[in-house]
Design an enzyme around this catalytic site. Structure first.
Site, PDB file in Angstrom:
ATOM      1  N   ASP A  99       0.881  -1.169   0.000  1.00 45.60           N
ATOM      2  CA  ASP A  99       0.000   0.000   0.000  1.00 45.60           C
ATOM      3  C   ASP A  99       0.917   1.217   0.000  1.00 45.60           C
ATOM      4  O   ASP A  99       1.547   1.521   1.011  1.00 45.60           O
ATOM      5  CB  ASP A  99      -0.888  -0.027   1.254  1.00 45.60           C
ATOM      6  CG  ASP A  99      -1.703   1.256   1.425  1.00 45.60           C
ATOM      7  OD1 ASP A  99      -1.671   2.116   0.522  1.00 45.60           O
ATOM      8  OD2 ASP A  99      -2.375   1.385   2.467  1.00 45.60           O
TER       9      ASP A  99
ATOM     10  N   ASP B  52     -13.368   4.871   1.222  1.00 46.97           N
ATOM     11  CA  ASP B  52     -11.925   4.952   1.482  1.00 46.97           C
ATOM     12  C   ASP B  52     -11.477   6.417   1.529  1.00 46.97           C
ATOM     13  O   ASP B  52     -11.303   7.050   0.489  1.00 46.97           O
ATOM     14  CB  ASP B  52     -11.186   4.182   0.371  1.00 46.97           C
ATOM     15  CG  ASP B  52      -9.674   4.195   0.540  1.00 46.97           C
ATOM     16  OD1 ASP B  52      -9.166   4.856   1.469  1.00 46.97           O
ATOM     17  OD2 ASP B  52      -8.983   3.539  -0.273  1.00 46.97           O
TER      18      ASP B  52
END
Lengths: 176, 613
Positions: B17, B200
């Site tokens: 990520d 998100d």
């Protein structure tokens, strides 16, 4: 690029499709072709899977929508599906369209009195489109049974008409 | 003899990520995704890079410390610059202390001290740190990765991310959208059918995705978002207010001091984070012997940020509309990103989707965990799961008059393709220029320019006679490729690509070359890590043998010899010299050979007597 969408998902060309069945075919073929599930294969096979996966997705996108499916089939059967022109305006709508344009002009000039008239026109157009959709569905079944070119011609006419009405509905979508 | 053999083809695929604020690396530990910590034990690697005064590059926690001492040599939030041009980032420059080097045009160059770097190079330093952490934790070289990107990233931003991976020495097997990765991490595949919304809100970007689940297949129905909306915006708002407040209290403007601003920023973020758990906090800041203390209530904070939170709701409604679902149809809502810890964000999401959001997994880790699951899918260790993602933006070409003709619509499942036939407009014309754009607007000037493709070498003929078939393919990474062929001859047509933003292949190659200079140190670090894993293995095996009856049969001298060899391995264990560690492992192996043979013979005799082994 020249793959036949119907053949690709294992179907005979048809206009009325069982969407649940089509979805199942799409998901099963995704498990076979998706690049993620072919990632450890040799480069040539990965390349082929990417191509197949793209065609599968293009095919599913086209076939699951009745209008896109009909356009695709018309094109496949050699019909010209170019943009319709103003001469295709359904005659019975001519007067209504004229009045709608007037009302929209008034609204543009700040006259909110035209709003109820626009809303009423919208209702009528939505009803006409439902009517056309019913006719299209009947013609789909007719073609699937007989495969006649006359049916396809009629469908092309109905699709143009539907598109015209949809544009009108879009026009009447004015903020309150 | 106790030495453990590791397989040669044990190349692990990690999930990364690469965040605006923090980055993480994770892997599939048998059946469970797990975040790998760095040597300092921290799982979060701050996405901060610093050029030290002696010319070394550092990234992560070490670089974050430099933000205060050497703000002019340190950079954060570089993800905001990925795949963008100087003209795009003018708003950013007002809020972030990016120092753009003059002469930057289609590719931004940022200045760190006396050197300049492109955003992919800066991101590559963060990726290298993650790679190093993963290698140390796994004790094996890591060369392959899945990297996540915001779902709403365009082609140029995706390419820039892939370039960063390549520069860091990673083969990027797949770019995965962050919200979809999060859905994988939640293991929602246990539910056979259902509709999932993923909200998100990260440091710099906001994404919303709606997925339909069919028996292990996650089909994204629609995605929407804002690549310039996130926790940073909240920080900036609080910063502005704090700076004004301090100025009126101290009668001093501290905003010119990079050091003061970074210290205040750190304190503001700490206060913001504390407010998610306490109704009242104090923002405390000291500078040059002066101190500032302000009480902040959650109520005041919520009033300050309400419009930022509200900006996420429009994309959510549009996304539901595109997906053709109503709030009532949504079965599960997943929350991702540190900013979703804010109670106001949670309540806004709950009201909109009429469902209590999932918050069981750490919102900072969930994307990396999902990337690891995707890595498992690609390497075959995770079965029966598949992600069908979509392209977030429509792809089109510029037509006569500057109008865009859309070829692939947004929310189309990828891979996706479209074909178009081009011809010449003038007699004898030998090339055709195609301008490719991404976006939803009607006019080319309002869309995002991706590249200009020049079809070359068309044989001269009357206007309109040439027929060049061009195929546009968006792959599973969401990245476009274009091929062309002459429809009459079937010959491949040559295309010259001029990307509007971002690096050319040649530039990326040059950067990879440059990074090889540092490859030796990187390699050394990996070898040390691997030697330590082997040392762990032999130490554990010998410890086990010491409890065996055969060990009691050894004489005192033999035992002393083994114990001394164990101590020698332990003594060099933490050194940076992998050869020394190996040497001591070999020594321990040598002195335990007799013991191992005795144990082996006992086992064989046992087997011959017909005992079950």
């Amino acid at each position: 690029m020249t793959a036949d969408y119907f053949a690709f998902v294992g179907l005979q060309p048809a206009l009325a499709l069982d969407l649940k069945d089509l979805e199942k075919r799409f998901l099963d073929l995704s498990r076979r072709y998706h690049p993620d599930l072919n990632a450890r294969k040799p480069a040539a096979e990965r390349e082929a899977a990417l191509e197949a996966s793209a065609i599968l997705n293009d095919a599913y996108r086209t076939l699951r929508e009745p209008i896109a499916r009909a356009m695709y089939l018309l094109k496949r059967e050699g019909f010209d599906i170019g943009e319709q022109t103003t001469k295709d305006v359904p005659p019975e709508l001519l007067e209504e369209v004229f009045e709608l344009n007037m009302a929209l002009e008034e609204l543009k000039d700040g006259d909110t009195d035209a709003l109820p008239q626009i809303a009423a026109a919208r209702e009528r157009f939505l009803a006409s489109r439902n009517e056309v959709d019913g006719e299209i569905a009947a013609k789909f079944a007719e073609w699937d049974a007989q495969h006649s070119r006359d049916t396809l011609s009629a469908i092309r006419g109905l699709l143009n008409r539907r598109k015209y009405i949809s544009n009108l509905i879009e026009k009447t979508n004015v903020p309150d | 003899m106790f030495q453990i053999e590791f397989g040669e083809n044990d190349d692990k695929v990690v999930g990364i990520d690469l965040g605006t604020t923090n980055s993480l690396v994770a892997w599939m530990n048998l059946t469970k995704p797990e975040v790998l910590p760095g040597e300092d034990g921290d799982k979060l690697v701050p996405s901060v890079v610093s050029l030290t005064t002696d010319g070394a590059i550092i990234a992560g926690n070490a670089a974050r410390k430099e933000l205060i001492d050497h703000p002019d040599r340190t950079i954060y939030s570089v993800k905001r610059l990925m795949g963008r041009g100087v003209a795009d980032v003018q708003d950013e420059l007002k809020l972030f202390p990016f120092r753009i080097a003059e002469g930057s045009d289609s590719v931004i160059q940022v200045r760190l001290g006396e050197k300049t770097f492109t955003p992919p190079e800066v991101s590559a330093f963060v990726l290298k740190q993650l790679k190093k952490n993963a290698e140390a934790a796994l004790g094996a070289p890591v060369t392959k990765a899945v990297i996540t990107v915001p779902a709403y990233f365009n082609d140029a931003q995706r390419q820039a991310t892939r370039d960063a991976g390549r520069i860091a020495g990673l083969e990027v097997l797949r770019l995965v959208n962050e919200p979809t990765a999060a859905a994988l991490a939640y293991g929602l595949d246990k539910r056979k059918e259902g509709i999932i919304a993923v909200y998100d809100l990260g440091g710099g970007t906001f994404d919303i995705s709606i997925l339909r689940l069919h028996d292990g297949i996650f089909e994204v129905l629609a995605t929407n978002g804002d690549t310039h909306l996130g926790g940073d915006d909240i920080d900036n708002r609080l910063m502005r207010i704090a700076l004004e407040d301090i100025q009126s209290e101290w009668k001093e403007d501290i905003s010119h001091s990079g050091e003061a601003v970074q210290t205040l920023r750190r304190d503001v973020i700490a206060a913001k984070e504390a407010l998610s758990f306490a109704p009242v906090v104090h923002l405390k800041f000291s500078w040059n012997g002066k101190s500032y203390d302000r009480e902040l209530t959650r109520e005041l904070f919520e009033g300050l940020i309400k419009d930022i939170v509200d900006r996420t709701l429009g994309p959510c409604r549009d996304c539901m509309k595109d997906a053709g679902v109503t709030p009532e149809q949504i079965d599960e809502v997943v929350m991702v990103g540190g900013s979703t810890r804010i109670p106001l964000v949670r309540s806004a999401v709950e009201v909109l989707f009429r469902a209590r959001p999932h918050t069981e997994l750490n919102p900072d880790e969930v994307v990396a965990l999902g990337a690891a699951v995707q890595a498992g899918i690609l390497s075959g260790t995770v079965e029966n799961q598949l992600l069908l993602d979509v392209t977030p933006l429509s792809l089109g070409i510029e037509m006569y008059g500057g109008v865009v003709s859309k070829l692939i619509h947004r929310n189309s499942t990828i891979p996706a393709s479209a074909g178009e036939v081009f011809t010449t407009g003038v007699d004898g014309q030998t090339n055709v220029l195609i301008h490719v754009l991404q976006g939803e607007r009607e006019l080319a000037k309002d869309c995002r320019s991706l590249a200009r493709f020049d079809l070359k070498g068309i044989p001269p003929m009357p206007a309109g006679m040439a027929r060049i078939e061009v195929r546009f393919l968006i792959d599973a990474n969401g990245i476009l490729s274009v091929t062309a062929k002459d429809a009459r001859t079937g010959q491949e047509q040559s295309i010259e690509v001029k990307p509007s933003y971002g690096l050319t292949d040649e530039q990326v190659e040059a950067m990879i070359e440059a990074s090889i200079e540092h490859a030796q140190e990187d390699l050394d670090a990996a070898q040390v890590a691997m030697a330590r894993v082997d040392a762990d293995g032999i130490l554990a095996a010998v410890a086990k043998a010491q409890r065996d009856a055969a060990y009691d049969g050894l004489d005192g001298e033999e035992r002393a010899c083994i114990e001394a060899a164990i101590r020698e391995v332990q003594a060099v264990y933490h050194s940076d010299d992998h050869e020394k560690i190996r040497e001591k492992i070999d020594l321990l192996n040598e002195v335990t050979r007799g013991l191992a043979e005795t144990m082996m013979n006992t086992a064989v005799r046992g087997a011959l007597r017909g005992t079950h082994v």
